[in-house]
Design a protein around this motif. Structure first.
Motif, PDB file in Angstrom:
ATOM      1  N   UNK A 127       0.987  -1.330  -0.029  1.00  0.00           N
ATOM      2  CA  UNK A 127       0.008  -0.195  -0.163  1.00  0.00           C
ATOM      3  C   UNK A 127       1.094   1.193  -0.023  1.00  0.00           C
ATOM      4  N   UNK A 128       1.590   1.379  -0.960  1.00  0.00           N
ATOM      5  CA  UNK A 128       2.666   2.558  -1.045  1.00  0.00           C
ATOM      6  C   UNK A 128       1.870   3.570  -1.741  1.00  0.00           C
ATOM      7  N   UNK A 129       1.981   4.638  -1.052  1.00  0.00           N
ATOM      8  CA  UNK A 129       1.154   6.011  -1.460  1.00  0.00           C
ATOM      9  C   UNK A 129       1.701   6.240  -2.799  1.00  0.00           C
ATOM     10  N   UNK A 130       0.859   6.695  -3.820  1.00  0.00           N
ATOM     11  CA  UNK A 130       1.337   6.854  -5.374  1.00  0.00           C
ATOM     12  C   UNK A 130       0.400   8.480  -5.600  1.00  0.00           C
ATOM     13  N   UNK A 131       1.382   9.205  -6.370  1.00  0.00           N
ATOM     14  CA  UNK A 131       0.703  10.858  -6.523  1.00  0.00           C
ATOM     15  C   UNK A 131       0.768  10.827  -8.011  1.00  0.00           C
ATOM     16  N   UNK A 132       1.036  10.322  -8.866  1.00  0.00           N
ATOM     17  CA  UNK A 132       1.349  10.659 -10.319  1.00  0.00           C
ATOM     18  C   UNK A 132       0.355   9.969 -11.236  1.00  0.00           C
ATOM     19  N   UNK A 133      -0.321  10.396 -11.871  1.00  0.00           N
ATOM     20  CA  UNK A 133      -1.399   9.617 -12.700  1.00  0.00           C
ATOM     21  C   UNK A 133      -0.969   9.058 -13.988  1.00  0.00           C
TER      22      UNK A 133
ATOM     23  N   UNK B 105      -3.146   1.086  -9.133  1.00  0.00           N
ATOM     24  CA  UNK B 105      -2.051   0.753 -10.223  1.00  0.00           C
ATOM     25  C   UNK B 105      -2.706   1.111 -11.750  1.00  0.00           C
ATOM     26  N   UNK B 106      -3.904   1.497 -11.662  1.00  0.00           N
ATOM     27  CA  UNK B 106      -4.590   1.532 -13.108  1.00  0.00           C
ATOM     28  C   UNK B 106      -4.302   3.149 -13.199  1.00  0.00           C
ATOM     29  N   UNK B 107      -3.455   3.621 -13.512  1.00  0.00           N
ATOM     30  CA  UNK B 107      -3.040   5.321 -13.814  1.00  0.00           C
ATOM     31  C   UNK B 107      -3.806   5.537 -14.941  1.00  0.00           C
ATOM     32  N   UNK B 108      -4.314   6.609 -14.779  1.00  0.00           N
ATOM     33  CA  UNK B 108      -5.573   7.245 -15.711  1.00  0.00           C
ATOM     34  C   UNK B 108      -4.980   7.488 -17.122  1.00  0.00           C
ATOM     35  N   UNK B 109      -3.712   8.031 -17.250  1.00  0.00           N
ATOM     36  CA  UNK B 109      -3.019   8.445 -18.407  1.00  0.00           C
ATOM     37  C   UNK B 109      -2.719   7.254 -19.359  1.00  0.00           C
ATOM     38  N   UNK B 110      -2.781   5.895 -18.811  1.00  0.00           N
ATOM     39  CA  UNK B 110      -2.464   4.942 -19.652  1.00  0.00           C
ATOM     40  C   UNK B 110      -3.494   4.037 -19.961  1.00  0.00           C
ATOM     41  N   UNK B 111      -4.798   4.376 -19.731  1.00  0.00           N
ATOM     42  CA  UNK B 111      -5.833   3.384 -19.928  1.00  0.00           C
ATOM     43  C   UNK B 111      -6.820   3.757 -21.127  1.00  0.00           C
ATOM     44  N   UNK B 112      -7.487   2.789 -21.696  1.00  0.00           N
ATOM     45  CA  UNK B 112      -8.418   3.048 -22.420  1.00  0.00           C
ATOM     46  C   UNK B 112      -9.951   3.358 -21.795  1.00  0.00           C
ATOM     47  N   UNK B 113     -10.721   3.767 -22.681  1.00  0.00           N
ATOM     48  CA  UNK B 113     -11.924   4.025 -21.791  1.00  0.00           C
ATOM     49  C   UNK B 113     -12.881   3.138 -21.016  1.00  0.00           C
ATOM     50  N   UNK B 114     -12.789   1.964 -21.626  1.00  0.00           N
ATOM     51  CA  UNK B 114     -13.206   0.686 -20.771  1.00  0.00           C
ATOM     52  C   UNK B 114     -12.332   0.541 -19.727  1.00  0.00           C
TER      53      UNK B 114
END
Length: 645
Positions: A312-318, A359-368
């Motif tokens: 549960x390591x905090x993440x700050x970037x999308x 882990x599903x960083x928004x910049x790397x995702x398809x719409x689905x």
């Protein structure tokens, strides 16, 4: 063409013929640029590295060496056309070659892949075979080269041992005895080497020889160093005596020096390493993936769920630092969630859902995938609120934060998430999540143009980082300092653009080694572009600038600055909607500015529609690291263009 430095420095053309690089100084200049791995090396640094006592005309001599190297490496380059291999960048030079075309980069990449994935062992073996001797063998008397030789030799030894371990773990390796025997003879103080040799001998049916080697290792360690063998060597000796030494099978988690660690223990180690940044952060992610893969292989769903959720390591970037690795974690979490079913332990299900969201960083995702990640975040938050576990709720809120970039203009929403994370972390003594809360609020204050609040959050984050041993935090707050200076540069008496650019350069130098390529790549050129836009100046057009994932949105303005209007128009027509990430407002503002400059009313209208909810924010400032000025300025231009008759 390729360049080789794992041995004497040389360059080889595609037809196999050698390139005449010139004398020792020429080779050292090329070698020093190779060692920088694509980064710019300042002229002053090159001079200091080449000469202990630089001559009066050292800079002129360096330029002569560079000019000669350019002629040698690009003999067919037309006169007055810019070089493509050794480029001038800022106050120095950089090497622009694919990593596959430089043997040392190819080796390091193969080693990194093999650390993550045993299936990459063949690539590692091939890369090890390219070593022709000591790295930079003909660059003598230079401290930088000696440091690189030492570093790379340690990586080579690690590669030899990792390659052998993967083969032994997969049930092979009896043929490694001669190679490992020579390796141990050359490096008798490396305990992992003795372990591997004993395992190879045992695999070859030479049990007595395996025990003899382990007794020899014990004798050397005790007699020469006064040390007992590691627990791993002692355990291996016992196993061989009992006839139960490790056999074949799928490779498990990272072993390191000493005993083999179980999946959950490996995850705990990875979790501890992450805040240190740099190589520790890279290693942390690698070991985390190895641990969850090892847990999955046991077939124990509860162990796998605990192993995945423990990180549960905090993440700050999308944007992910390693998108492939993140996808593997998400896939494993989804498989485990399905296996547990809806009646599985609630706290494990929430941790798995939160992991998917983080882990599903928004910049790397398809719409689905974005919709699925958002749903996972909402389910994780709802589930966590029903459990009495503040740390779990903070982790779930981290997922909500990373899935809150669904459209431009949501800085205030993210500030609310950051405030709740900070409150939870403060009340329940969770310093790493307190740091996360401060950084989320810093980003939100930056986006809203509240620099005083941003500075207060930055100072508080720095104080927390000092006690939480989180050296990455000052790297991020230094970027905020540069962003704030950029804002002040347009005020009377504020710093000059040159001073702000120097602040950005210093911040860039710190970020480069932070182990966060998803954040680092393209950020510095984008910051310089923002600074120029603040001062109504043309974008930077240096072809050596790496715009990274932002290239599509910056290209039209760069082409306009080069007077390529029609090419800019074609580039603008092909620009997609920006990813839903920290910099989406900035990308829309760049699209708006290019559309206005080119009179493209439809595109201007589309950009204006996207930006209306963000009119009170500052473009790019949601990053907390750069600014292009108020969104309202770009919005007004786009609306005027769209409404023009």
């Amino acid at each position: 063409m390729r360049i080789d430095v794992l041995g004497a420095v040389r360059a080889v053309r595609d037809d196999g013929s050698a390139v005449d690089l010139g004398g020792p100084r020429h080779r050292e200049v090329l070698a020093r640029l190779v060692a920088a791995e694509g980064r710019m090396v300042a002229t002053d640094t090159l001079v200091d590295d080449l000469w202990t006592d630089p001559p009066a005309r050292a800079v002129g001599a360096l330029r002569t060496f560079v000019a000669a190297l350019r002629r040698a490496l690009e003999p067919d380059r037309p006169p007055r056309s810019p070089p493509r291999v050794i480029v001038t960048e800022g106050p120095g030079y950089a090497l622009r070659l694919s990593r596959d075309d430089v043997d040392v980069h190819r080796f390091q990449d193969a080693l990194a892949r093999a650390r993550r994935d045993p299936e990459a062992a063949d690539d590692l073996a091939a890369a090890l075979a390219t070593w022709r001797g000591l790295a930079y063998a003909d660059v003598t008397g230079s401290s930088w080269a000696q440091r690189e030789r030492t570093r790379l030799e340690e990586l080579r030894l690690e590669g030899v041992e990792l390659s052998a371990r993967i083969r032994l773990d997969s049930g092979h390796g009896a043929d490694l005895v001669a190679e490992l025997d020579a390796h141990v003879s050359e490096h008798p103080w490396r305990e992992p080497a003795w372990e591997l040799l004993a395992r190879a001998l045992y695999r070859a049916g030479r049990r007595a020889d395996a025990l003899a080697r382990l007794r020899r290792a014990r004798s050397m360690l005790v007699d020469h160093l006064g040390l007992d063998p590691s627990a791993a060597l002692q355990r291996l000796e016992t196993d061989i005596l009992n006839g139960s030494a490790p056999g074949g099978g799928a490779p498990t988690a990272w072993t390191g020096h000493g005993g083999r660690l179980g999946p959950r223990t490996t995850t705990d180690l990875a979790r501890t390493l992450a805040p240190a940044g740099g190589d520790a952060l890279v290693r942390s992610r690698r070991e985390r993936l190895a641990a969850l893969q090892a847990a999955e292989r046991t077939g124990d769903l509860l162990l796998t769920a605990r192993t995945i959720g423990a990180y549960d390591v905090p993440a700050i970037w999308s944007r992910a630092d390693d998108a492939e690795q993140s996808r593997a974690v998400v896939a494993a979490a989804r498989r485990t969630l399905t296996g547990l079913g809806p009646d599985g332990p609630a706290h494990l299900r929430v941790r798995l859902l939160a992991t998917i969201a983080v882990e599903s960083r928004s910049a790397d995702l398809s719409e689905t995938d974005r919709r699925l990640a958002r749903a996972a975040a909402e389910q994780a938050e709802a589930g966590a609120r029903g459990l009495s576990d503040p740390a779990l709720l903070a982790f779930a809120l981290n997922g909500m934060f990373l899935q809150s970039f669904t459209r431009p203009g949501l800085a205030a929403v993210r500030d609310g998430i950051g405030a709740e994370i900070l409150d939870l972390a403060t009340r329940h003594d969770a310093p790493t999540f307190a740091v996360l809360g401060r950084l989320v609020r810093l980003q939100s204050a930056s986006a809203l143009g509240d620099l005083d609040a941003g500075a207060a959050h930055a100072a508080a984050a720095d104080r927390l980082a000092a006690t939480a041993e989180a050296p990455l935090v000052p790297v991020l707050t230094a970027w905020f300092g540069a962003r704030a200076a950029a804002d002040r540069s347009i005020e009377p008496g504020g710093p000059s653009p040159a001073v702000v650019a120097a602040h950005y350069r210093a911040a860039e130098n710190s970020l480069r080694s932070a182990g966060m390529p998803g954040l680092h790549r393209g950020l510095f050129p984008l910051a310089l572009l923002g600074l120029r836009l603040l001062h109504d100046r043309q974008p930077p057009t240096d072809p050596a600038l790496d715009w990274g994932p932002y290239a599509l949105w910056t290209r039209p303005l760069v082409l306009l600055a080069q007077d390529h209007a029609e090419e800019a128009r074609r580039a603008l027509a092909s620009v997609p909607e920006p990813p839903r990430d920290h910099l989406q407002e900035a990308m829309w503002c760049l699209t708006a500015r290019a559309a206005v400059r080119l009179g493209e009313r439809d595109i201007a209208a589309r950009a204006a529609a996207a930006l209306r909810d963000a009119r009170a924010e500052h473009a790019g400032a949601a990053s907390g690291m750069l600014t292009m000025g108020p969104v309202g300025r770009y919005l007004a231009e786009a609306e005027a263009c769209a409404d023009a008759g």
